[in-house]
Design an enzyme around this catalytic site. Structure first.
Site, mmCIF file in Angstrom:
data_model
loop_
_atom_site.group_PDB
_atom_site.id
_atom_site.type_symbol
_atom_site.label_atom_id
_atom_site.label_comp_id
_atom_site.label_asym_id
_atom_site.label_seq_id
_atom_site.Cartn_x
_atom_site.Cartn_y
_atom_site.Cartn_z
ATOM 1 N N ASP A 226 -11.997 7.320 4.474
ATOM 2 C CA ASP A 226 -10.867 7.200 5.176
ATOM 3 C C ASP A 226 -10.427 5.582 5.210
ATOM 4 O O ASP A 226 -9.566 5.301 5.927
ATOM 5 C CB ASP A 226 -10.815 7.888 6.434
ATOM 6 C CG ASP A 226 -9.632 7.714 7.273
ATOM 7 O OD1 ASP A 226 -8.723 7.797 6.504
ATOM 8 O OD2 ASP A 226 -9.447 8.190 8.752
ATOM 9 N N LYS B 124 0.903 -1.313 0.078
ATOM 10 C CA LYS B 124 0.141 0.071 0.062
ATOM 11 C C LYS B 124 1.007 1.103 -0.076
ATOM 12 O O LYS B 124 1.688 1.306 0.938
ATOM 13 C CB LYS B 124 -0.938 0.022 1.292
ATOM 14 C CG LYS B 124 -1.755 1.219 1.386
ATOM 15 C CD LYS B 124 -2.328 1.266 2.586
ATOM 16 C CE LYS B 124 -2.981 2.587 3.135
ATOM 17 N NZ LYS B 124 -3.662 2.553 4.462
ATOM 18 N N ASP C 17 1.836 6.336 5.674
ATOM 19 C CA ASP C 17 0.590 5.543 5.092
ATOM 20 C C ASP C 17 1.047 4.896 3.962
ATOM 21 O O ASP C 17 0.384 4.272 3.234
ATOM 22 C CB ASP C 17 -0.769 6.408 5.114
ATOM 23 C CG ASP C 17 -1.789 5.594 5.260
ATOM 24 O OD1 ASP C 17 -1.810 4.584 5.881
ATOM 25 O OD2 ASP C 17 -2.857 5.735 4.701
ATOM 26 N N ARG D 24 -7.562 -0.312 1.642
ATOM 27 C CA ARG D 24 -8.087 -1.623 0.939
ATOM 28 C C ARG D 24 -8.724 -1.412 -0.467
ATOM 29 O O ARG D 24 -8.732 -2.490 -1.196
ATOM 30 C CB ARG D 24 -9.214 -2.042 2.058
ATOM 31 C CG ARG D 24 -10.392 -1.260 1.958
ATOM 32 C CD ARG D 24 -11.438 -1.492 3.301
ATOM 33 N NE ARG D 24 -10.700 -1.044 4.492
ATOM 34 C CZ ARG D 24 -11.054 -1.223 5.732
ATOM 35 N NH1 ARG D 24 -12.294 -1.920 5.813
ATOM 36 N NH2 ARG D 24 -10.481 -0.688 6.767
ATOM 37 N N LYS E 189 -9.772 13.325 8.463
ATOM 38 C CA LYS E 189 -9.326 13.087 9.711
ATOM 39 C C LYS E 189 -9.013 14.427 10.559
ATOM 40 O O LYS E 189 -9.099 15.488 10.036
ATOM 41 C CB LYS E 189 -7.880 12.440 9.453
ATOM 42 C CG LYS E 189 -7.816 10.909 8.941
ATOM 43 C CD LYS E 189 -6.241 10.559 8.778
ATOM 44 C CE LYS E 189 -6.202 9.310 8.297
ATOM 45 N NZ LYS E 189 -6.730 8.313 9.060
ATOM 46 N N ASP F 98 -2.448 10.446 3.789
ATOM 47 C CA ASP F 98 -3.814 10.474 4.074
ATOM 48 C C ASP F 98 -4.686 11.387 4.772
ATOM 49 O O ASP F 98 -4.404 11.423 6.240
ATOM 50 C CB ASP F 98 -4.209 8.997 4.554
ATOM 51 C CG ASP F 98 -5.527 8.505 4.696
ATOM 52 O OD1 ASP F 98 -6.347 8.955 4.082
ATOM 53 O OD2 ASP F 98 -5.852 7.527 5.530
#
Length: 461
Positions: free
Chosen positions: A313, A231, A254, A317, A243, A236
């Site tokens: 967020d 990933k 991230d 995935r 966030k 992010d």
């Protein structure tokens, strides 16, 4: 040093030679053993009250008033990574381990890792470093490549997002490939839609730098196929489900999954393992702009499954879903993905233990055994099928964020499992990629996790 590194770093090691000072790493019981220490060192240790507690250092004088050597305490357990303190405690210069009753190679790795510093944005230090000699009984190349991989992962994660966007990550990845004679390619921006990667495009299209899927291939065709997927979310914000400021504070990390698979690939290539290696990194910034993907949107994935966005967020995935589908299409013998995916994994195991999920008991046993032997902590988590129903939603095949928040690491792994069906063996690592505090093994900051256990499992399988 034979291994690729993102930043130039001098080796922490030197060759054995007469100009090295002697270092004795001992447990409390060693002080009274006749064959553990020279008599002069033993007498000096007793006179100075040296007890060999873990991390205790005693500098012994020479006959001319200089430094004659040193004693280092390992404590009762003889932990190898206590040697990480030596890079900070010893006087500058070259040293040799005259005694270490344990795994010398692991102690040397711990020493070098403990001396890591991220100083790209600081004035260069002119101080002479502490170096340890690698004895002839150790595999120097193996030690050097392990340290280089750890430093690569840490450097990438520690670099702030203004200097580590998808294009920067691509430059490092391409350089790594070039160093080892691997092939490299990337699909960027709207070309992702044409090539069949709609989820990667949706997540990254609001970023200043174009989203991309990067791929490296190396090794012998016909050999065992190893595919690594990492990933690469370079920052992010959380997207429109933004966030908090505190939640964004560490989000440069991230892309820790990408950093770690690149570091693992370095080890595999540098060791010349007889494998057919493929490394895939989807890289984006989850940003906010007028074209950002929204809560409630539904996208069709590369596999054809539709995904409802119930939280922007939960973007990692999504990009992994397309990348894993792509990886799975070639039926790899072993498919590994690594990602800084869920906060739930951190709640379960904390920052230092790497959780992993797999249906293969044989792989899990090998990983666990190697992790314990190499002090590379990891723990198998359950792919509990009973939670799979939580991924259902009324108007799409899947939701990216099941309601309620319970078992978040497991439901995320089950989501990814929907996109893997042909690989002979698959494992998902939900790593943290960051050390919140200084340790013997290194300072607070970006961290390599599970790659030493994974490399040993791949090497010996």
């Amino acid at each position: 040093m034979p291994s690729f590194q993102i930043f130039d770093r001098p080796s922490r090691f030197c060759g054995p030679g007469s100009d090295t000072k002697q270092l004795y790493a001992v447990t409390p019981s060693d002080i009274d053993k006749p064959d553990a220490l020279p008599d002069s060192f033993r007498r000096f240790a007793r006179a100075a009250g040296f007890s060999a507690r873990e991390g205790e250092l005693l500098i012994a004088p020479s006959g001319d008033g200089g430094i004659g050597g040193a004693l280092f305490g390992l404590g009762q357990k003889g932990a190898p990574f206590a040697a990480g303190r030596l890079s900070r405690l010893l006087p500058a210069g070259d040293w040799a381990l005259a005694r270490f009753d344990g795994d010398v190679a692991q102690a040397l790795i711990g020493f070098a890792a403990g001396g890591y510093r991220f100083e790209r944005y600081l004035k260069p230090s002119s101080a002479t470093q502490v170096r340890l000699a690698i004895p002839d009984s150790c595999d120097a190349a193996a030690i050097e490549r392990t340290v280089a991989a750890i430093f690569l992962a840490r450097d990438l994660i520690n670099t702030p997002a203004n200097d580590m966007q998808p294009d920067h990550l691509e430059q490092v990845f391409e350089s790594l490939a070039g160093h080892y004679g691997a092939t490299f390619g990337a699909i960027r921006g709207d070309e992702l839609l044409k090539a069949g990667f709609p989820l990667i495009h949706a997540v990254g299209r609001a970023g200043e730098k174009a989203p991309r899927l990067m791929e490296m291939r190396w090794g012998r065709k016909g050999a065992r196929t190893i595919t690594l997927v990492g990933k690469g979310v370079c920052f992010d914000t959380g997207g429109l489900d933004i966030k908090s400021a505190a939640g964004m504070g560490l989000m440069k990390k991230d892309m820790g999954g990408a950093a770690n698979v690149m570091a693992l690939a370095l080890m595999i290539m540098d060791a010349g393992l007889d494998v057919d290696l493929r490394v895939i990194v989807p890289s984006v910034e989850n940003a906010i702009a007028g074209n950002a993907f929204r809560p409630g949107d539904i996208y069709r994935s590369r596999k054809g499954l539709t995904v409802q966005i119930d939280n922007t967020d939960a973007e990692g995935r999504l990009i992994l879903a397309d990348a894993l589908t792509y990886a799975d299409e070639e039926l790899p013998d072993l498919l590994i993905d690594m990602a800084t995916l869920t906060g739930a994994a951190r709640v379960a195991l904390g920052p230092d233990i790497a959780p992993f999920f797999t249906d293969s008991d044989a792989l899990a046993e090998k990983l666990s055994a190697n992790g314990e032997r190499l002090s590379d902590p990891l723990w198998r988590m359950p792919l509990f099928a009973g939670y799979d129903a939580r991924l259902k939603t009324a108007i799409a095949d899947l939701t990216n964020a099941p309601a309620g928040g319970m078992a978040g690491a497991i439901t995320a792994a089950l989501f990814l499992k929907r996109f893997v069906g042909r690989a002979r063996t698959w494992a998902h690592f939900d790593i943290y990629g960051h050390a919140p505090a200084d340790r013997d093994f290194g300072p607070a900051g970006g961290e390599a996790q599970a790659i030493r256990a994974l490399f040993e499992t791949i090497r010996t399988n």
